[in-house]
Motif scaffolding. Structure first.
Motif, PDB file in Angstrom:
ATOM      1  N   MET A   1       0.819  -1.209   0.000  1.00  0.00           N
ATOM      2  CA  MET A   1       0.000   0.000   0.000  1.00  0.00           C
ATOM      3  C   MET A   1       0.855   1.263   0.000  1.00  0.00           C
ATOM      4  N   MET A   2       1.990   1.245   0.687  1.00  0.00           N
ATOM      5  CA  MET A   2       2.870   2.412   0.651  1.00  0.00           C
ATOM      6  C   MET A   2       3.409   2.622  -0.760  1.00  0.00           C
ATOM      7  N   ASN A   3       3.719   1.527  -1.451  1.00  0.00           N
ATOM      8  CA  ASN A   3       4.174   1.640  -2.834  1.00  0.00           C
ATOM      9  C   ASN A   3       3.085   2.273  -3.696  1.00  0.00           C
ATOM     10  N   TYR A   4       1.836   1.873  -3.449  1.00  0.00           N
ATOM     11  CA  TYR A   4       0.714   2.472  -4.177  1.00  0.00           C
ATOM     12  C   TYR A   4       0.610   3.968  -3.883  1.00  0.00           C
ATOM     13  N   LEU A   5       0.636   4.331  -2.606  1.00  0.00           N
ATOM     14  CA  LEU A   5       0.465   5.734  -2.222  1.00  0.00           C
ATOM     15  C   LEU A   5       1.588   6.611  -2.773  1.00  0.00           C
ATOM     16  N   MET A   6       2.792   6.071  -2.813  1.00  0.00           N
ATOM     17  CA  MET A   6       3.947   6.854  -3.242  1.00  0.00           C
ATOM     18  C   MET A   6       4.049   6.974  -4.760  1.00  0.00           C
ATOM     19  N   ASN A   7       3.414   6.045  -5.478  1.00  0.00           N
ATOM     20  CA  ASN A   7       3.618   6.008  -6.930  1.00  0.00           C
ATOM     21  C   ASN A   7       2.363   6.159  -7.782  1.00  0.00           C
ATOM     22  N   TYR A   8       1.198   5.813  -7.236  1.00  0.00           N
ATOM     23  CA  TYR A   8       0.032   5.719  -8.111  1.00  0.00           C
ATOM     24  C   TYR A   8      -1.195   6.516  -7.679  1.00  0.00           C
ATOM     25  N   GLU A   9      -1.326   6.810  -6.393  1.00  0.00           N
ATOM     26  CA  GLU A   9      -2.544   7.506  -5.978  1.00  0.00           C
ATOM     27  C   GLU A   9      -2.645   8.848  -6.694  1.00  0.00           C
ATOM     28  N   GLY A  10      -3.832   9.156  -7.152  1.00  0.00           N
ATOM     29  CA  GLY A  10      -4.042  10.389  -7.900  1.00  0.00           C
ATOM     30  C   GLY A  10      -4.105  10.157  -9.395  1.00  0.00           C
ATOM     31  N   GLU A  11      -3.683   8.960  -9.831  1.00  0.00           N
ATOM     32  CA  GLU A  11      -3.810   8.647 -11.253  1.00  0.00           C
ATOM     33  C   GLU A  11      -5.285   8.496 -11.613  1.00  0.00           C
ATOM     34  N   LYS A  12      -5.585   8.669 -12.868  1.00  0.00           N
ATOM     35  CA  LYS A  12      -6.959   8.588 -13.343  1.00  0.00           C
ATOM     36  C   LYS A  12      -7.591   7.256 -12.949  1.00  0.00           C
ATOM     37  N   GLY A  13      -8.763   7.348 -12.350  1.00  0.00           N
ATOM     38  CA  GLY A  13      -9.504   6.143 -11.992  1.00  0.00           C
ATOM     39  C   GLY A  13      -9.217   5.597 -10.613  1.00  0.00           C
ATOM     40  N   THR A  14      -8.226   6.173  -9.911  1.00  0.00           N
ATOM     41  CA  THR A  14      -7.910   5.671  -8.571  1.00  0.00           C
ATOM     42  C   THR A  14      -8.677   6.460  -7.515  1.00  0.00           C
ATOM     43  N   PRO A  15      -9.088   5.802  -6.435  1.00  0.00           N
ATOM     44  CA  PRO A  15      -9.770   6.517  -5.353  1.00  0.00           C
ATOM     45  C   PRO A  15      -8.757   7.121  -4.391  1.00  0.00           C
ATOM     46  N   LYS A  16      -9.233   7.996  -3.537  1.00  0.00           N
ATOM     47  CA  LYS A  16      -8.398   8.567  -2.483  1.00  0.00           C
ATOM     48  C   LYS A  16      -8.447   7.638  -1.277  1.00  0.00           C
ATOM     49  N   VAL A  17      -7.283   7.236  -0.793  1.00  0.00           N
ATOM     50  CA  VAL A  17      -7.228   6.448   0.440  1.00  0.00           C
ATOM     51  C   VAL A  17      -7.230   7.435   1.600  1.00  0.00           C
ATOM     52  N   ASP A  18      -8.360   7.536   2.279  1.00  0.00           N
ATOM     53  CA  ASP A  18      -8.484   8.516   3.356  1.00  0.00           C
ATOM     54  C   ASP A  18      -7.694   8.105   4.593  1.00  0.00           C
ATOM     55  N   ARG A  19      -7.875   6.846   5.003  1.00  0.00           N
ATOM     56  CA  ARG A  19      -7.204   6.366   6.209  1.00  0.00           C
ATOM     57  C   ARG A  19      -6.694   4.945   5.986  1.00  0.00           C
ATOM     58  N   MET A  20      -5.581   4.653   6.623  1.00  0.00           N
ATOM     59  CA  MET A  20      -4.993   3.322   6.489  1.00  0.00           C
ATOM     60  C   MET A  20      -4.434   2.860   7.825  1.00  0.00           C
ATOM     61  N   VAL A  21      -4.708   1.609   8.147  1.00  0.00           N
ATOM     62  CA  VAL A  21      -4.157   0.966   9.344  1.00  0.00           C
ATOM     63  C   VAL A  21      -3.191  -0.114   8.885  1.00  0.00           C
ATOM     64  N   THR A  22      -1.962  -0.065   9.376  1.00  0.00           N
ATOM     65  CA  THR A  22      -1.011  -1.142   9.106  1.00  0.00           C
ATOM     66  C   THR A  22      -0.808  -1.938  10.389  1.00  0.00           C
ATOM     67  N   MET A  23      -0.734  -3.249  10.257  1.00  0.00           N
ATOM     68  CA  MET A  23      -0.562  -4.130  11.413  1.00  0.00           C
ATOM     69  C   MET A  23       0.718  -4.938  11.224  1.00  0.00           C
ATOM     70  N   GLY A  24       1.732  -4.618  12.000  1.00  0.00           N
ATOM     71  CA  GLY A  24       2.989  -5.351  11.907  1.00  0.00           C
ATOM     72  C   GLY A  24       3.637  -5.253  10.543  1.00  0.00           C
ATOM     73  N   SER A  25       3.530  -4.101   9.902  1.00  0.00           N
ATOM     74  CA  SER A  25       4.151  -3.925   8.582  1.00  0.00           C
ATOM     75  C   SER A  25       5.618  -3.532   8.751  1.00  0.00           C
ATOM     76  N   PRO A  26       6.535  -4.326   8.190  1.00  0.00           N
ATOM     77  CA  PRO A  26       7.972  -4.104   8.418  1.00  0.00           C
ATOM     78  C   PRO A  26       8.543  -2.998   7.529  1.00  0.00           C
ATOM     79  N   MET A  27       8.244  -1.768   7.875  1.00  0.00           N
ATOM     80  CA  MET A  27       8.664  -0.636   7.053  1.00  0.00           C
ATOM     81  C   MET A  27      10.187  -0.455   7.029  1.00  0.00           C
ATOM     82  N   LYS A  28      10.856  -1.043   7.991  1.00  0.00           N
ATOM     83  CA  LYS A  28      12.323  -0.997   8.041  1.00  0.00           C
ATOM     84  C   LYS A  28      12.921  -2.348   7.658  1.00  0.00           C
TER      85      LYS A  28
END
Length: 290
Positions: A140-167
């Motif tokens: 989802m972070m890859n989506y938000l950083m690269n694709y959100e806002g493209e034609k046809g995509t919705p706005k992700v208002d809120r997101m909950v991550t559970m144990g996502s290894p961002m590091k």
């Protein structure tokens, strides 16, 4: 006197009308918010059952209603089961299942773009919320950083991550807790998930990218160590975690997104999506309801 009485009555009628119009508008907005789809995304080697019981508990609490499943085949083609309507109460809940559940972060991010476009086209809703477990949060972070806002995509208002290894993670920890992961330890996903992997280094190469993300986020960490997590950024959090993902890794985005909200629960990695306490925290964050 009659003139003034007439004026007073007219004013009262206008005030009452304004009140009822406002109440109707508020009710309409609340109903619209309740109908905002919640998209559930599984993690590394996830399957239908990964998020299934969490969705069931949301239904039991009347926090949402199961509306269907969006399946992504190995080529990135998306099919969503069951025609979707916006009747009834609660948010429509959509489960995402990747046929190739060990694909790269890059591929899964691209696939999430196609999934969310499909959700928008099917529901006619320009806004969605997301609950993601483990690697699903990275997709989802890859989506938000690269694709959100493209034609046809919705706005992700809120997101909950559970144990996502961002590091990232140490794969040996995952295999210790989940021995079957050894079968896919050389997969694209396993390589990307490693601490210091090229995929993760690329993700943080340009910190300014995070400035364009307006999605409100809650990062939930699990912690099975008999010690409370420290402040975000503390090196001591590297030694605390859910058995697979350290608290430091689950909360790592705080370094780039200052308003990121943080919570932790005393559960292991694979019970984050099985915990009623985590359910309640996620629901409250997504809806501002208790």
């Amino acid at each position: 006197m009659k003139v003034w009485l007439g004026i007073l009555l007219a004013v009262i009628v206008i005030v009452v009308l304004i009140f009822f119009i406002g109440e109707k508008k508020n009710a309409k907005e609340a109903a619209k918010k309740d109908r905002k789809p919640i998209v559930f995304v599984h993690g590394f080697r996830g399957q239908a059952r990964s998020m299934d019981t969490m969705i069931e508990r949301f239904e039991q609490k009347k926090w949402g209603r199961r509306e269907g499943t969006c399946r992504v085949d190995a080529h990135g083609n998306v099919t969503c089961e069951k025609p979707i309507t916006l009747t009834g109460n609660g948010a429509p809940m959509i489960q995402v299942i990747f046929e190739n559940n060990t694909a790269s972060i890059k591929d899964q991010g691209l696939w999430m773009k196609e999934v969310l476009k499909k959700v928008k086209a099917t529901y006619g809703n320009d806004h969605v919320n997301v609950i993601a477990h483990s690697m699903g949060g990275l997709a989802m972070m890859n989506y938000l950083m690269n694709y959100e806002g493209e034609k046809g995509t919705p706005k992700v208002d809120r997101m909950v991550t559970m144990g996502s290894p961002m590091k990232g993670i140490e794969m040996s920890r995952l295999i210790e807790q989940y021995p079957k992961a050894a079968e896919k330890k050389y997969s694209e996903a396993a390589v990307d998930l490693q601490t210091g992997s090229p995929a993760l280094e690329h993700m943080y190469k340009d910190p300014s990218v995070f400035n364009k993300i307006s999605t409100k986020m809650l990062a939930i960490a699990g912690n099975v160590v008999d010690e409370k997590p420290k402040e975000p950024g503390s090196p001591l959090n590297d030694h605390l975690g859910d058995g697979t993902v350290s608290v430091a890794s689950a909360w790592y985005l705080k370094k780039y997104i200052p308003n990121l909200e943080l919570k932790w629960f005393a559960v292991n990695h694979f019970n984050l999506h099985e915990s009623p306490a985590v359910d309640a925290a996620a629901y409250q964050f997504l809806t501002d309801k208790k």
